[in-house]
Design an enzyme around this catalytic site. Structure first.
Site, PDB file in Angstrom:
ATOM      1  N   GLU A  53      69.464  61.266  83.663  1.00 19.51           N
ATOM      2  CA  GLU A  53      68.417  61.054  82.650  1.00 19.51           C
ATOM      3  C   GLU A  53      68.723  59.787  81.852  1.00 19.51           C
ATOM      4  O   GLU A  53      69.800  59.709  81.258  1.00 19.51           O
ATOM      5  CB  GLU A  53      68.339  62.251  81.710  1.00 19.51           C
ATOM      6  CG  GLU A  53      67.932  63.533  82.416  1.00 19.51           C
ATOM      7  CD  GLU A  53      67.845  64.753  81.480  1.00 19.51           C
ATOM      8  OE1 GLU A  53      67.995  64.591  80.251  1.00 19.51           O
ATOM      9  OE2 GLU A  53      67.645  65.851  81.997  1.00 19.51           O
ATOM     10  N   HIS A  71      62.810  65.455  79.115  1.00 15.06           N
ATOM     11  CA  HIS A  71      63.652  66.401  78.371  1.00 15.06           C
ATOM     12  C   HIS A  71      63.055  66.683  76.981  1.00 15.06           C
ATOM     13  O   HIS A  71      63.733  66.523  75.954  1.00 15.06           O
ATOM     14  CB  HIS A  71      65.088  65.864  78.267  1.00 15.06           C
ATOM     15  CG  HIS A  71      66.105  66.975  78.176  1.00 15.06           C
ATOM     16  ND1 HIS A  71      67.296  66.956  78.845  1.00 15.06           N
ATOM     17  CD2 HIS A  71      66.111  68.150  77.481  1.00 15.06           C
ATOM     18  CE1 HIS A  71      67.986  68.044  78.570  1.00 15.06           C
ATOM     19  NE2 HIS A  71      67.272  68.795  77.751  1.00 15.06           N
TER      20      HIS A  71
HETATM   21  P1  NAD Z   1      70.505  82.105  77.354  1.00 12.17           P
HETATM   22  O1  NAD Z   1      71.975  81.983  77.304  1.00 12.17           O
HETATM   23  O2  NAD Z   1      69.804  82.899  76.315  1.00 12.17           O
HETATM   24  O3  NAD Z   1      70.043  82.670  78.795  1.00 12.17           O
HETATM   25  C1  NAD Z   1      70.582  82.250  80.008  1.00 12.17           C
HETATM   26  C2  NAD Z   1      70.421  83.380  80.998  1.00 12.17           C
HETATM   27  O4  NAD Z   1      70.844  82.912  82.272  1.00 12.17           O
HETATM   28  C3  NAD Z   1      71.291  84.615  80.659  1.00 12.17           C
HETATM   29  O5  NAD Z   1      70.499  85.790  80.640  1.00 12.17           O
HETATM   30  C4  NAD Z   1      72.318  84.652  81.783  1.00 12.17           C
HETATM   31  O6  NAD Z   1      72.691  85.962  82.129  1.00 12.17           O
HETATM   32  C5  NAD Z   1      71.545  83.980  82.905  1.00 12.17           C
HETATM   33  N1  NAD Z   1      72.413  83.508  83.981  1.00 12.17           N
HETATM   34  C6  NAD Z   1      73.694  83.044  83.894  1.00 12.17           C
HETATM   35  N2  NAD Z   1      74.174  82.749  85.120  1.00 12.17           N
HETATM   36  C7  NAD Z   1      73.159  83.034  85.989  1.00 12.17           C
HETATM   37  C8  NAD Z   1      73.055  82.947  87.397  1.00 12.17           C
HETATM   38  N3  NAD Z   1      74.097  82.562  88.164  1.00 12.17           N
HETATM   39  N4  NAD Z   1      71.905  83.294  87.970  1.00 12.17           N
HETATM   40  C9  NAD Z   1      70.845  83.733  87.231  1.00 12.17           C
HETATM   41  N5  NAD Z   1      70.902  83.863  85.881  1.00 12.17           N
HETATM   42  C10 NAD Z   1      72.042  83.505  85.280  1.00 12.17           C
HETATM   43  O7  NAD Z   1      69.955  80.596  77.341  1.00 12.17           O
HETATM   44  P2  NAD Z   1      68.457  80.082  77.097  1.00 12.17           P
HETATM   45  O8  NAD Z   1      68.260  79.773  75.665  1.00 12.17           O
HETATM   46  O9  NAD Z   1      67.508  80.987  77.778  1.00 12.17           O
HETATM   47  O10 NAD Z   1      68.545  78.674  77.850  1.00 12.17           O
HETATM   48  C11 NAD Z   1      68.698  78.581  79.244  1.00 12.17           C
HETATM   49  C12 NAD Z   1      69.000  77.143  79.627  1.00 12.17           C
HETATM   50  O11 NAD Z   1      67.862  76.318  79.340  1.00 12.17           O
HETATM   51  C13 NAD Z   1      70.136  76.502  78.811  1.00 12.17           C
HETATM   52  O12 NAD Z   1      71.401  76.808  79.329  1.00 12.17           O
HETATM   53  C14 NAD Z   1      69.821  75.032  78.924  1.00 12.17           C
HETATM   54  O13 NAD Z   1      70.451  74.495  80.058  1.00 12.17           O
HETATM   55  C15 NAD Z   1      68.308  74.999  79.142  1.00 12.17           C
HETATM   56  N6  NAD Z   1      67.583  74.430  77.991  1.00 12.17           N
HETATM   57  C16 NAD Z   1      66.803  73.335  78.192  1.00 12.17           C
HETATM   58  C17 NAD Z   1      66.093  72.799  77.134  1.00 12.17           C
HETATM   59  C18 NAD Z   1      65.181  71.628  77.333  1.00 12.17           C
HETATM   60  O14 NAD Z   1      64.979  70.868  76.394  1.00 12.17           O
HETATM   61  N7  NAD Z   1      64.602  71.441  78.494  1.00 12.17           N
HETATM   62  C19 NAD Z   1      66.218  73.357  75.843  1.00 12.17           C
HETATM   63  C20 NAD Z   1      67.017  74.484  75.682  1.00 12.17           C
HETATM   64  C21 NAD Z   1      67.714  75.019  76.758  1.00 12.17           C
END
Ligand code: NAD
Length: 318
Positions: free
Chosen positions: A268, A287
């Site tokens: 990115e 993003h």
């Molecule tokens: P979270 O921690 O609440 O949820 C993540 C989920 O993924 C959990 O339920 C976990 O059990 C699950 N998980 C872990 N390993 C896994 C696997 N191998 N297979 C399937 N599921 C699995 O996090 P969230 O707030 O839901 O955010 C998720 C992701 O989104 C973050 O880690 C980040 O990378 C991304 N994100 C992106 C932006 C953006 O601006 N685009 C913003 C916030 C978060």
């Protein structure tokens, strides 16, 4: 000399009038990232090697080398949810506390994921672009109603996507090995998938909401893409590295899936010659998932609070 706090996220500045006085009141001076972009490892070490005790960090790299190079560092507060840019093992070893801004951006990211689903289902960016070129042709779309949405990862963001997709009349499949017999499965329109292959085979839309870990890196690859329906639409608002982008390019050009939309990319910003960006059935946003007024306001407040709490805990043990 007062200890310092480094603040790297560009959007933090919008609410600094609220956060900065709180940080200064606790006795810390502030170093801002004024570069207008993500900092490099050397830039972070360059300004934080001697008297920075805390960092509020965006997606800038806090690798083992950086954590070791910031010799007074005691606490890292993530301005967001994904901790993949922080070497957590090294932080543990160096006794640097780490926390993230839970519950701040889940609604914003979920709304973007739904928006990207609708954008691809109706080819909105492509058709809008064609109209600007003087064309008035049509691309047949598909409804979301009665379709199956597969969620890979169902934490805070996945659950918000789930609620909204149910409202649109979709059925939900969830692959998340770390949630057990959760209440979410009490709804007859939500089913658990024990493996990702099943989810890929059955879903009309697939949306990724798992963190980037060694387990999830390239979880969408040649094999999983081959299992998907030719009409499938893939949405990635999580991290670029969850998708093998070469395999995705192949799937999109050979019409093995209908389209893909990402808010994140392995690099990115992407290179000028990025081949995926030449495809009409691929959308990339910059993003922007958490970049809303509401989410930014909450991320500033929570990441500041988390940092000050961790520093206070550390000071109380000195
Ligand atoms: P979270 O921690 O609440 O949820 C993540 C989920 O993924 C959990 O339920 C976990 O059990 C699950 N998980 C872990 N390993 C896994 C696997 N191998 N297979 C399937 N599921 C699995 O996090 P969230 O707030 O839901 O955010 C998720 C992701 O989104 C973050 O880690 C980040 O990378 C991304 N994100 C992106 C932006 C953006 O601006 N685009 C913003 C916030 C978060």
């Amino acid at each position: 000399m007062r200890n310092k706090v480094l603040i790297t996220p560009k959007s933090f500045g919008a609410y600094k009038d609220i956060a900065y006085p709180l940080i200064r009141e606790k006795g810390y001076d502030i170093i801002e990232n004024t570069l207008g972009r993500t900092m490099t490892e050397d830039e972070i070490i360059g300004c934080a090697s001697s008297d920075v005790v805390g960092i509020i960090v965006g997606i800038d790299p806090l690798s083992a080398r950086v954590l070791e190079g910031c010799r007074q560092l005691r606490a890292v507060s993530k301005y967001g949810m994904g901790l993949d840019n922080i070497d957590l093992d090294k932080a543990r070893e160096l006794k640097i506390k780490v926390d993230r801004a839970i519950g701040t951006n889940n609604v914003s990211v979920a709304e973007l994921a739904i928006g990207l689903m609708l954008s691809l289902a109706r080819s909105i960016p492509y058709v809008s672009h064609r109209v600007r070129e003087g064309a008035w042709d049509r691309v047949m779309g598909c409804e979301l109603f009665n379709k199956k949405l597969g969620l890979v990862g169902c934490g805070l963001i996945g659950r918000e996507v789930c609620k909204r997709a149910l409202g649109l009349g979709m059925e939900i499949l969830i692959y998340d090995p770390y949630i057990g017999d959760d209440d979410i499965f009490n709804n007859s329109n939500i089913k658990k998938c024990d493996n990702i292959d099943l989810l890929c085979r059955e879903s009309d839309f697939i949306s990724l909401h798992a963190p980037l870990t060694e387990e999830t890196r390239r979880i969408i690859n040649k094999d999983t893409l081959e299992l998907m329906k030719p009409t499938a639409i893939l949405i990635n608002t999580s991290r670029g590295e969850l998708v093998d982008e070469d395999a995705l390019y192949q799937a999109l050009t050979e019409n093995n899936i209908r389209g893909a939309a990402q808010d994140v990319f392995s690099r990115e910003p992407p290179g000028e010659d990025e081949k995926l960006l030449k495809l009409d059935n691929f959308i990339l946003t910059s993003h922007i998932g958490a970049y809303t007024k509401e989410a930014v306001e909450k991320m500033v407040a929570v990441s500041t609070k988390n940092l000050l709490r961790m520093l206070e805990d550390w000071e109380s043990t000195q």
